[in-house]
Write an enzyme that holds these catalytic residues in place. Structure first.
Site, PDB file in Angstrom:
ATOM      1  N   PRO A 378       0.849  -1.257  -0.118  1.00  0.00           N
ATOM      2  CA  PRO A 378       0.063   0.122  -0.058  1.00  0.00           C
ATOM      3  C   PRO A 378       0.686   1.240   0.179  1.00  0.00           C
ATOM      4  CG  PRO A 378      -0.503  -1.428   1.977  1.00  0.00           C
ATOM      5  CD  PRO A 378       0.767  -1.954   1.173  1.00  0.00           C
ATOM      6  N   SER A 379       0.345   2.372  -0.399  1.00  0.00           N
ATOM      7  CA  SER A 379       1.048   3.467  -0.561  1.00  0.00           C
ATOM      8  C   SER A 379       1.287   3.852   0.983  1.00  0.00           C
ATOM      9  CB  SER A 379       0.297   4.682  -1.395  1.00  0.00           C
ATOM     10  OG  SER A 379       0.014   5.779  -0.570  1.00  0.00           O
ATOM     11  N   GLY A 382       6.699   2.258   2.574  1.00  0.00           N
ATOM     12  CA  GLY A 382       8.107   2.757   2.813  1.00  0.00           C
ATOM     13  C   GLY A 382       8.790   2.435   1.615  1.00  0.00           C
ATOM     14  N   GLU A 506       8.117   3.167 -10.399  1.00  0.00           N
ATOM     15  CA  GLU A 506       6.998   3.449 -11.682  1.00  0.00           C
ATOM     16  C   GLU A 506       5.999   4.595 -11.051  1.00  0.00           C
ATOM     17  OE1 GLU A 506       6.200  -0.844 -13.391  1.00  0.00           O
ATOM     18  OE2 GLU A 506       4.594   0.126 -12.209  1.00  0.00           O
TER      19      GLU A 506
HETATM   20  P1  ADP Z   1       5.599   4.288  -0.492  1.00  0.00           P
HETATM   21  O1  ADP Z   1       6.627   4.435  -1.563  1.00  0.00           O
HETATM   22  O2  ADP Z   1       5.464   2.817  -0.142  1.00  0.00           O
HETATM   23  O3  ADP Z   1       4.436   4.897  -0.982  1.00  0.00           O
HETATM   24  P2  ADP Z   1       7.285   6.163   1.071  1.00  0.00           P
HETATM   25  O4  ADP Z   1       8.696   5.337   1.180  1.00  0.00           O
HETATM   26  O5  ADP Z   1       7.212   7.304   0.083  1.00  0.00           O
HETATM   27  O6  ADP Z   1       6.263   5.144   0.822  1.00  0.00           O
HETATM   28  O7  ADP Z   1       6.975   6.930   2.311  1.00  0.00           O
HETATM   29  C1  ADP Z   1       6.635   6.375   3.474  1.00  0.00           C
HETATM   30  C2  ADP Z   1       6.471   7.352   4.390  1.00  0.00           C
HETATM   31  O8  ADP Z   1       7.363   8.254   4.753  1.00  0.00           O
HETATM   32  C3  ADP Z   1       5.365   8.173   4.186  1.00  0.00           C
HETATM   33  O9  ADP Z   1       4.642   8.574   5.463  1.00  0.00           O
HETATM   34  C4  ADP Z   1       5.763   9.592   3.903  1.00  0.00           C
HETATM   35  O10 ADP Z   1       5.003  10.583   4.122  1.00  0.00           O
HETATM   36  C5  ADP Z   1       7.018   9.532   4.602  1.00  0.00           C
HETATM   37  N1  ADP Z   1       8.143  10.486   3.768  1.00  0.00           N
HETATM   38  C6  ADP Z   1       8.460  10.130   2.396  1.00  0.00           C
HETATM   39  N2  ADP Z   1       9.433  10.858   2.243  1.00  0.00           N
HETATM   40  C7  ADP Z   1       9.820  11.830   3.125  1.00  0.00           C
HETATM   41  C8  ADP Z   1      10.529  12.974   3.285  1.00  0.00           C
HETATM   42  N3  ADP Z   1      11.580  13.241   2.182  1.00  0.00           N
HETATM   43  N4  ADP Z   1      10.693  13.504   4.307  1.00  0.00           N
HETATM   44  C9  ADP Z   1       9.757  13.205   5.424  1.00  0.00           C
HETATM   45  N5  ADP Z   1       8.818  12.049   5.418  1.00  0.00           N
HETATM   46  C10 ADP Z   1       8.664  11.281   4.078  1.00  0.00           C
END
Ligand code: ADP
Length: 584
Positions: A378-379, A382, A506
């Site tokens: 799920p989004s 991480g 992607e």
């Molecule tokens: P996914 O790719 O599985 O959707 P992400 O790894 O992008 O998940 O994000 C996981 C969590 O980390 C989310 O809650 C997001 O808000 C947080 N997050 C992602 N990038 C950053 C960042 N640069 N700074 C702070 N929080 C972040």
């Protein structure tokens, strides 16, 4: 209003030292320019003395030509020398601005991703363009002006002392009062100036926000509100500027008043002494002329002090950036091996900041070299963070990450990144031409390599159809390309680096059937030569993967092939049913 200490004044004399550090490399130019200005001032200083001669000549009926000629030459030569000195100082100021801009930009682009996440691009921009500009005035007018004014001041005082000690004491008593006032006003000017620059940075970041999301602003009918927000930030900058101006004019009026008072006092005392015959009228006039010579150095002094306060404020803001830690040098490494490498996460714990939630909570998985592995979940699970950690944009709080069996911390950063190809989720394409975008990560790529990367990413047809081929501009952020094309340009760019591990995030946006099929072909082909780790949002990618890692809420939940997971994992089954099969 942003990070710590931006509003407050730094303690002690540190900004002073920083300011002098900027000037030090140019000290020869400063000395030369300053010396010329001084000579100019010295020529000016001789003026009242020559004037006295002219007046005395009136009285005695002596030759007038000599003194008048001397007076004219002194004025002319003084002016020419001053102008030369001023030019040298201005040029030095421009050099100082250039040097500080270079340092600042160099620092900025080497900052750590985590720090840049916190900073606002608009504010950074304003530090490079506006804060550095303030340094020019400081280093030219102010420092040289300060020295010149001090010289003029001392010179006038010495001449006055030679003429009449008593009148000098009267003058100095009044002038001392101004100096005292100046010391209390200067810090206020500096504080207001710092706040004005901070407000300017805020304005920059507000405007940047609106321009970055230009279409959304329009589509949301938010033009008015964004205009008001930028206007408000500009108004704050104005208010702070007005505060600084108010203090500056208080200082100016104080200086003017003190001179007027001194004039009246000298006229009174001196007049009495002329009447009693203790002083010649020509001496009183020359003394009064010298008194007015104090006006300009005092004015200059006030102006210099104001400008130096602005400069100290600016250097504080510049220093806030240059003091941030940078990454270890990540210069592109010489091409080493191009063999595929595996990835291993072992007990990785990560959060983006001490006050932020845990994003990775004991993540462990292994990806062997070669082939394609998909990360699903799920989004917010991480997944993208996995890529950020592999690229060493961030450091985990615990656990280890190994690439090719070697801890990422043991890789020289440049070499590590040279081994990786990274295609971000929104597949950024930079303004410029097709060609520039392709060789962005591999400037020395040959035409053959480019042609091959284009063929592999199925972009060759498109380029062949373009009027200017590879020289065709792609528009700001690649706006002239479709989503699928942008993504493939980003992949071609990553492939030209001949990565040992390709990280492909992607896009969530739906691609049409043709583009999706192309992407699938491209990825499958690339996976034959290198390791591909892909964050998958589509069934096509997932079913084609050799292995799938299911992430949920910062943990690895399961892994296996599509069929294994459909049987064994409930979340995967759900995801497959909704996200992959029915949804995007
Ligand atoms: P996914 O790719 O599985 O959707 P992400 O790894 O992008 O998940 O994000 C996981 C969590 O980390 C989310 O809650 C997001 O808000 C947080 N997050 C992602 N990038 C950053 C960042 N640069 N700074 C702070 N929080 C972040």
């Amino acid at each position: 209003m942003g990070t710590g200490g931006r509003d407050g004044l730094p303690a002690g004399r540190r900004p002073w030292r920083l300011l002098l550090d900027q000037v030090r490399p140019h000290r020869r130019m400063l000395l030369l320019g300053g010396a010329l200005s001084l000579v100019g001032s010295a020529a000016g200083l001789s003026m009242p003395l020559l004037a006295k001669r002219v007046i005395d000549a009136f009285g005695t009926g002596a030759q007038l030509v000599g003194p008048v000629l001397g007076l004219s030459v002194a004025v002319l030569v003084g002016a020419l020398i001053s102008a030369g000195g001023r030019f040298l100082l201005e040029r030095m100021g421009e050099n100082i601005v250039l040097a500080s801009r270079r340092t600042l930009v160099d620092r900025m682009l080497r900052l750590r991703v985590a720090d840049v996440d916190r900073l606002k691009p608009g504010d950074l921009l304003s530090r490079v363009s506006s804060d550095t500009t303030l340094l020019r005035a400081v280093c030219t007018e102010s420092l040289a002006g300060l020295v010149g004014a001090a010289f003029m001041f001392l010179g006038a005082v010495v001449m006055m002392a030679l003429m009449d000690g008593l009148l000098l004491l009267v003058t100095l008593a009044v002038v001392a009062a101004v100096a005292l006032m100046g010391t209390t006003i200067a810090p206020r000017i500096r504080k207001a100036s710092l706040q004005a620059q901070v407000a300017l940075g805020e304005m920059g970041s507000t405007l940047d926000r609106a321009l970055q999301a230009f279409r959304t602003v329009k589509a949301s009918g938010a033009e008015g509100r964004e205009i008001a927000a930028v206007g408000e930030a500009a108004a704050v900058a104005r208010d702070r500027g007005v505060t600084a101006a108010a203090w500056t004019s208080v200082a100016g009026i104080g200086a003017w008043m003190s001179i007027q008072l001194a004039f009246l006092a000298v006229l009174g005392v001196g007049g009495a002494r002329v009447a009693s015959g203790a002083m010649a009228i020509s001496s009183l006039i020359a003394f009064l002329l010298y008194l007015f010579y104090l006006v300009s150095p005092i004015g200059q002094l006030i102006q210099s002090i104001t400008q130096i306060q602005n400069g100290l404020a600016a250097i504080t803001r510049i220093q806030e950036i240059t003091e941030l830690p940078t990454e270890p040098a990540a210069e592109p490494a010489a091409a080493g091996s191009h063999d595929p490498v595996g990835v291993a996460f072992d007990g990785v714990v990560f959060r983006y900041g001490d006050d932020r939630p845990v994003v990775h909570d004991d993540v462990s998985f292994e990806v062997s070299a070669g082939g394609m592995t998909a990360l699903v979940g799920p989004s917010g699970a991480g997944k993208s963070t996995v890529f950020g950690l592999i690229e060493r944009f961030y450091e985990p709080q615990a656990g280890t990450i190994a690439i090719g069996g070697r801890d990422v911390r043991d890789w020289p950063l440049g070499e590590l990144r040279a081994a990786l190809g990274y295609v971000e989720q929104d597949a950024p394409v930079l303004a410029g031409t097709f060609q520039e975008n392709l060789v962005f990560g591999a400037p020395e790529a040959t035409d053959e390599e480019i042609a091959r990367a284009l063929a592999r990413t199925r972009l060759d047809d498109l380029v062949a159809r373009l009027p200017e081929g590879l020289e065709t501009p792609v528009g700001h952020r690649g706006i002239l390309l479709s989503g699928g094309e942008r993504q493939r340009v980003a992949i071609a760019r990553a492939l030209l680096r001949r990565p040992r591990l390709l990280l492909l995030d992607e896009a969530t946006s739906q691609l049409d059937a043709v583009n999706e099929m192309r992407l699938r072909e491209v990825v499958a082909e690339v996976a034959r030569e290198t390791t591909v780790l892909v964050i998958a949002h589509r069934l096509s990618t997932v079913t084609g993967a050799d292995r799938i890692i299911v992430m949920e809420a910062g943990r690895v939940r399961a892994s296996g092939t599509h069929h294994e997971l459909v049987d064994a994992d409930e979340l995967y089954r759900e995801l497959a049913a909704t996200q992959f099969l029915v949804g995007s």
